[in-house]
Structure formats: C-alpha cells, structure tokens
Design a protein around this motif. Sequence first.
Motif, PDB file in Angstrom:
ATOM      1  N   ARG A 194       0.830  -1.201   0.000  1.00  0.00           N
ATOM      2  CA  ARG A 194       0.000   0.000   0.000  1.00  0.00           C
ATOM      3  C   ARG A 194       0.867   1.254   0.000  1.00  0.00           C
ATOM      4  O   ARG A 194       0.590   2.214  -0.740  1.00  0.00           O
ATOM      5  N   LYS A 198       1.135   4.018  -3.008  1.00  0.00           N
ATOM      6  CA  LYS A 198       0.904   5.431  -2.733  1.00  0.00           C
ATOM      7  C   LYS A 198       2.055   6.287  -3.262  1.00  0.00           C
ATOM      8  O   LYS A 198       1.847   7.342  -3.870  1.00  0.00           O
ATOM      9  N   ILE A 242      -8.133  -0.526  -4.856  1.00  0.00           N
ATOM     10  CA  ILE A 242      -7.687   0.437  -3.849  1.00  0.00           C
ATOM     11  C   ILE A 242      -8.736   0.654  -2.759  1.00  0.00           C
ATOM     12  O   ILE A 242      -8.446   1.330  -1.768  1.00  0.00           O
ATOM     13  N   SER A 243      -9.923   0.106  -2.935  1.00  0.00           N
ATOM     14  CA  SER A 243     -10.929   0.253  -1.882  1.00  0.00           C
ATOM     15  C   SER A 243     -11.980  -0.830  -2.028  1.00  0.00           C
ATOM     16  O   SER A 243     -12.399  -1.161  -3.141  1.00  0.00           O
ATOM     17  N   CYS A 262     -12.053   7.730  -0.827  1.00  0.00           N
ATOM     18  CA  CYS A 262     -11.003   6.845  -1.340  1.00  0.00           C
ATOM     19  C   CYS A 262      -9.933   7.639  -2.075  1.00  0.00           C
ATOM     20  O   CYS A 262      -8.728   7.413  -1.867  1.00  0.00           O
ATOM     21  N   TRP A 266      -5.858   8.071  -0.911  1.00  0.00           N
ATOM     22  CA  TRP A 266      -4.737   7.665  -1.748  1.00  0.00           C
ATOM     23  C   TRP A 266      -3.995   8.857  -2.350  1.00  0.00           C
ATOM     24  O   TRP A 266      -2.962   8.669  -3.003  1.00  0.00           O
TER      25      TRP A 266
END
Length: 599
Positions: A194, A198, A242-243, A262, A266
């Motif tokens: 993660r 990012k 991502i979510s 979200c 990010w």
Amino acid sequence: MESVGGSGSQPPSQNVEHDMGAEAVEKDTSQQPLPPSVPKKRKEVETRSPVWDHFEKIKNKDNIVVSAVCIYCKKSYKSESKRHGTSTLRNHIMTCLKNPHSKDTRQSLLTFSPAPSSGLTESEGAAGVLGTWVFDQELIRRALCEMIIVDELPFRFVEGQGFRKFILVCCPMFKIPSRWTVSRDILKIYSDERVNLKNFFKTSCQRVSITTDTWTSVQRINYMCITAHFIDHEWKLQKKIISFVPISSHKGEYIAKALESCLLEWGLKSIFSVTVDNASSNDTAIGFLKKKMLSRGSTAVRCKYLHMRCIAHILNLVVQDGLKESDDSVKKVRDSVRYMRSSPARLQKFRELADLIGVEAKNSLVLDVPTRWNSTYLMLHTALLYQKVFEVYEDYDPSFKSDLGGNVPNFLDWEVVEGLVKFLKSFYEMTVRISGSLYVTSNTFFSEVSDLSCILTGLVGAESDSVKAMGMNMRTKFDKYWGDPNKMNFLIFYGNIMDPRDKIEYMPYQFNQLYGDENGKSLFEKVMKDLKELYVDYVTSFPVQSDPVPVEQSVPPTVLSDPVSVGRPQSLLKSQLKKQRLESGELGRKKTELEVYLS
C-alpha cells in the motif's frame, strides 16, 4: 586388683605371637599373584550435538571416536570426547564453503530459475536461466505468504500434515510458521504494498482511470469496490483494487462520498476517467465528483471526459432486450438441461445414450444464469450439440416429457435455438474482446460500436418476423445510449484515432453509417475540434513534452555530375513542389505533434 587385671588382659607373649603370625600371613599374601583387574564397561551415550549431522565419525580399534570428517569438504578435526569439544566443529559448519545449509555461506548454489518467455506466463513455456540460490528463512516465508495470497489458500494450510512433509523433504532447514504468524506476515505485506503504491501514485504516475461498482450481499449489506487502472514504468497496463468498503445505500450521494474519501486517502488528483454502469445514481455521483475535481484545480476540458459508461454493460442490456422475443424456446431448452443435471443417474444415462448415437461432443451440459446472456449463449451452444440425444431421450425415459409438463423442445424450437446461437456468437465474441483486463481495449470501442450498428441494421431488415422483432428491440436500446453522440464520451473516438492502424481514415465513413451523412460530417468536425482543444490543454500543462515539431525545411536539389542519373528528374520535381509550397507559406507554419501524427 591383680586378679581383675589378669583376667581382663592377655599375656604379652600371646600378643607377640599373634602379631608375628599376622605379618607372616601378609607376607604370604603379597607373594601370591593377584587376579587381573577388569575395567568396568561404560554405557555408551548417543551423541546429542547437532554438529554430528554434518560430520562423519572416525573410530579407533577400541570403538572410540578420535576424529571427525566434514561430509561437505572432507576436512578432518580431532574430536575425542575427553580431550576435545564440539566448538571447533560448530565453527567449521558456519564457515564451510561447501555447506548448502549455512545461511551465511559465501559460495551460492547454482540453480535454474524459471524465466518466462515472451507472451507466456511462468507456468507455461518457462525457460531455465542459470542463477544462484542461498537459503533465506525470511525470503522463503514471504514467498509462502505470497502463495497463500495468490492461490487464495486458508491460513491453516501451513499446519497441514501434507505441507509439512513436503517442506521437510524440500527444505528441512525452513521453520514453518503458524497460521497466526502467516496472517501477521500477510497484513505486513499489504501495508508495504500500500505504501509503495501510494508513492508510485504520488511521484511516478500522471493519470489514473477508475472503475467502480456496487452490489448487495446475501446478508443485505451494500458494498462498493474501486479499482485503479494505470500504466507502469514498463508501459504495461496495471489494475489495483484500492478500496473495498461497505456503504449505507446505493444512492448517488453515498457513492460520491465513498469515492471521494477513497481518492483523498490515496492522494489521487489526476483522474482520467471513471467507468460505471448505467444506473441513474451513478450520474449523480459523477456530477458531484466533477464539482470536487474542479475545485481542486482540474481543468474543465478534462472533467468533460470524466464520466465513462461501461460498454460491456450497455452491450449486455442490448442483447437482453433481443432475447425477450425467444423466451419460449430458450425456456424449454433451459428446463430440459436442468432436468438432466438434477440427477446423476439421468446424466449418466444421457451420456451413455450420446455414446450410443455417436455424438462426438465432449462438452458437459451447463445451466445458465438468466440475467447473464453470455451464460445463456454457452448453455444453448452446448445443448445444440446434443440435439439428437434430447430427441431420442424421450423414448428411453417416458417421465422426461411428463415431468416437464409436455414442454419439451420440438423441431421448431431447435431451429430457433440454432439461429439464436449463430446470432449471439458475434455478440459473445465482441464481449470477450472489449472485456479484456490485461491489455488496453479503449482503442477498439468505437470499432465495436460501429460493427454492432451494422449487425442491428441487418437484423432490422431481415425477412423473418421473429428476427426482425428481435432487431427492433435491440436497436431501440442501442439508440438510447449510442443514438445521440452528444451523450457519448468522446474518449471512445479519441482512442480509435490514437490507434496507428486507423487514425482518422475510416472515421468519417463510420459516422455517416451511424448517424447519416449530414450529422456524421458535423460530428466528425466536432470530434476533431474537441481533440485539438484537449491537446492544447495538455500542452499548457506539459509544455516541455509538447514542443511544436518544425516541418523539414526545403533542401536544394543536389547537382549531380551525371546528366543521365535516375534520381535527377525526381529531385527536380520534388524541389519544384517544395518551392511552390514555400511560396504559398505552407512550409513556414510549424505543425504540432498531433498534426504530425495524423498526417
């Protein structure tokens, strides 16, 4: 007194005689030979040090270990139990260059690592590449966690007896973690990935496309999934979830808030497009998101292309409307397939009958999901292969027709199904092409829409009333989403233009076929105008990458000494043409990268 003393003691002469006799006995005993002394045998104790797993014991004639030889490098050390310890042997194990079990070995083992060849995965067609291998507990542990993630295995897999035996044979030095340790390791891998993603979004990625969808589980809980699509450093298409969160409702405002949260989490600001299905709540959500992106500094030109309707979903709606005209025949085939699959005995009898008749098909009967037309196509396609078996099965099983209430597919129904399979095949292949996720498909969208329009035009003009009615229903749904080009996202057209195989060569003719000559011409001019507008917007944001490319200046023709040269007439003609263009001012204007590409 004397009597008492005499009675209580012996005479001196007697004591002397006794002492002399004792000395004589001792002298006689000392002169006799003593029996040989037998040493007491000590019980052998098995060696408990783990160093002996790596050394070979060398014993003398009395079966006593006197030295040890390394089984890897054959080096010998003294190792008598009373004079030497095992410290020297333990130190040698850690420094032995030929010991494959040492973590700190300085000489790696040669091994063949799989390297996927072009266009193939590691599991197929992998070629061996010479490499090195060193035992690493942490590296193997991470690979184990990645295997559990990729193959979706349960955490308790590591505690299985078969897996432990497998590891014991393959790599005895590896300490198998518990399922609780594996769960913590997987959570750590998730956190690391993660953070890396990012950082990539923040430093190396310019534009990200979003795909989102919502649904309700059997527990009546609403969920929302958001997937990011982007290009990596190697120019390969990547997709990352991502979510994945629960939401309160399917209303547009809740979807918009979840999507905004979200993107803020990010740090995503440069959103290229958001692909959603055709629910009205998504229109509200995208409108809300446009306002937020404009407030953050995004240009109005780019926000105009934010809302992308899912083309696969529109195609699904179009075909679903067409299938309504043939529901009776499809229902009969569906009920027949369900009847066969409901009993293993019937299915076995059905297969035996297929072998008896000589049906060479090896496909198994599949039951469709009525809301998914592609599964309906697969069911009808497979059932059509066993048409003769279904027709003969009625004679072998009288209850077949009675259990279905007489709704057994007849000859006319099979004719309808055969025409439907041929009809749906093109749509099925179209869906497979545009639903690819491992490669870019946006450059083919407009071509697929144009092909779909041609197919529907042919269906509407068909002689058969059923086919014509089917085509009319599908055309109505097609026109709802793609009949008005002003409701379409022009990125569909831009993707086709950016395909070097097409550019703008066929687009005017496709517009004329879709919307007529007059509307097609005006639409083509609008598409080109908006494309240049979008290009100028990018030039403003990235001026260094989009410098105008000057057109090559006119070069005077080379004067050759040979008057009969083949190239001389061509050079003269080219020089005259360039001179005319230079006088007209055509060569004086610089062309942009877009104009150079399209020319």
